[in-house]
Design an enzyme around this catalytic site. Structure first.
Site, PDB file in Angstrom:
ATOM      1  CD  GLU A 113      -2.540  10.596  -7.452  1.00 52.96           C
ATOM      2  OE1 GLU A 113      -2.212   9.501  -6.944  1.00 52.96           O
ATOM      3  OE2 GLU A 113      -2.160  11.677  -6.998  1.00 52.96           O
ATOM      4  CD  GLN A 124      -3.897  -1.410   5.102  1.00 51.74           C
ATOM      5  OE1 GLN A 124      -2.984  -2.103   4.701  1.00 51.74           O
ATOM      6  NE2 GLN A 124      -4.860  -1.853   5.890  1.00 51.74           N
TER       7      GLN A 124
END
Length: 185
Positions: A133, A152
């Site tokens: 998102e 990450q």
């Protein structure tokens, strides 16, 4: 819980398919970085996007989500309108071990441009492409680059396996491929 290092991530990816496809080094020349890092894995965003639009005057309702809230776009560069939102997915497919919880953090390069990525934790036993998102918090259009780093993932190892994994509980987002819209069952 311990944060797992690069050698553990590499071993799980190469021998157990935890991340596919797996890039066993950090790739950063001319791109937003992706691949294996010291204590995490920078995943790439795929080239398929769902961009929020108000063309159909839809109401965003997580219990009754309407497909016409978005326009679909397949592109190497996605333009997020000002103060808007885009869904995408990772290039990589993840298989999370039963004793691991994965959290996601955004890329500094995007954050410094007002682009925020949100992903909820990847539960023990979950597998699939991760739905990403992206929020553009700026009053200007913003770019997301397909097949480059998006976020990450940090792998946290529990002291033991959980009693019930996401798979055991038949989680609603199990085995998702591509972008998965909200589900309430």
């Amino acid at each position: 819980m311990a944060v797992m290092p690069d050698k553990w991530i590499r071993e799980k990816a190469e021998n157990f398919g935890m991340i596919e496809p797996f890039v066993n080094h950090k790739s950063s020349k001319g791109v937003i970085s992706f691949g294996l890092s010291s204590y995490g894995y920078d995943a790439r965003v795929d080239n398929k996007f769902k961009i929020f639009t108000n063309v159909n005057s839809a109401i965003v309702d997580p219990k009754n989500f309407s497909e016409n809230s978005f326009i679909d776009k397949e592109t190497d560069v996605c333009i997020i309108p000002p103060n808007s939102f885009v869904l995408a997915s990772t290039v990589e497919y993840f298989r999370i071990p039963r004793n691991v919880l994965v959290i996601c953090v955004g890329k500094s390069t995007y954050a410094r441009c007002g682009i925020i990525v949100n992903v909820t934790p990847l539960e023990p036993g979950w597998e699939g492409h991760v739905t990403l998102e992206f929020s553009n918090t700026t009053p200007l259009p913003a770019k997301i680059y397909a097949n480059e780093g998006a976020c990450q993932f940090v792998f946290l190892s529990g002291e033991s396996e959980c009693e019930k994994s996401y798979d055991d509980m038949k989680g609603k987002y199990m085995n998702q491929h591509g972008i998965t819209l909200p589900l309430v069952k």
